[in-house]
Design an enzyme around this catalytic site. Sequence first.
Site, short mmCIF file in Angstrom:
data_model
loop_
_atom_site.label_atom_id
_atom_site.label_comp_id
_atom_site.label_asym_id
_atom_site.label_seq_id
_atom_site.Cartn_x
_atom_site.Cartn_y
_atom_site.Cartn_z
N GLU A 67 -2.13 -7.51 6.96
CA GLU A 67 -0.85 -7.44 7.64
C GLU A 67 -0.88 -8.37 8.86
O GLU A 67 -1.96 -8.78 9.32
CB GLU A 67 -0.58 -5.99 8.07
N HIS A 69 0.82 -1.21 0.00
CA HIS A 69 0.00 0.00 0.00
C HIS A 69 0.86 1.26 0.00
O HIS A 69 2.06 1.24 0.28
CB HIS A 69 -0.91 0.02 1.23
#
Length: 206
Positions: free
Chosen positions: A82, A9
């Site tokens: 994550e 990201h």
Amino acid sequence: MNRFFIVRHGETFWNIDGRTQGHGDSKLTENGIKQAQRLAKKLSNYDIDYIYSSDLGRTIQTSEMISNTLSKKIEYREDLREINFGKWEGLTIEEIKKDYSDIYTVWRNEPHNALIPEAENLYKLKQRLLNCVNELNEKHENSNIVLVSHGMSIKVLLLSLLESELSNIYRIKQDNTALNIVEFRNYGPVIIKTNDTSHLEGEKYE
């Protein structure tokens, strides 16, 4: 043969603050938005068939810009998230060193053995990521597939595809919007490119 375009990201406010994100969330900065836009433009040079993304806010923001540029739908997957950093989420490194000094020492020297309170360990992260990628590799054929994920997750995934020890996570760098390309050939995965940020070159960030 499937080809996976694995990307991190864009820059977030917590990235700037040096805060541990994990499953916590922080929005993209203005620079992070620019990074994601440039990444999307780079991916438009490839004939992308599918986009899969972590379902956390920062990856949703990034994948939406990729989706808009490529005119491809996104499928959000929890298993691309994550690592869950438990009690460390939202803390800076200095705060972690102060309150969890012994565990932090293990994390820096033997990360695969670190037991962070209420957190996911690297072995569980490895298994969920491999399960996801193997599932997608079996589901598709001769496709170009974008995966939008996170720094630690991508490091663990790349090490796992190389059948390397998880203790080596600090030997891999993953910058914001870094591009990694992995081809799944008949004899196994081959890493073609890693931490490519050439799409950010020449960009002046304020």
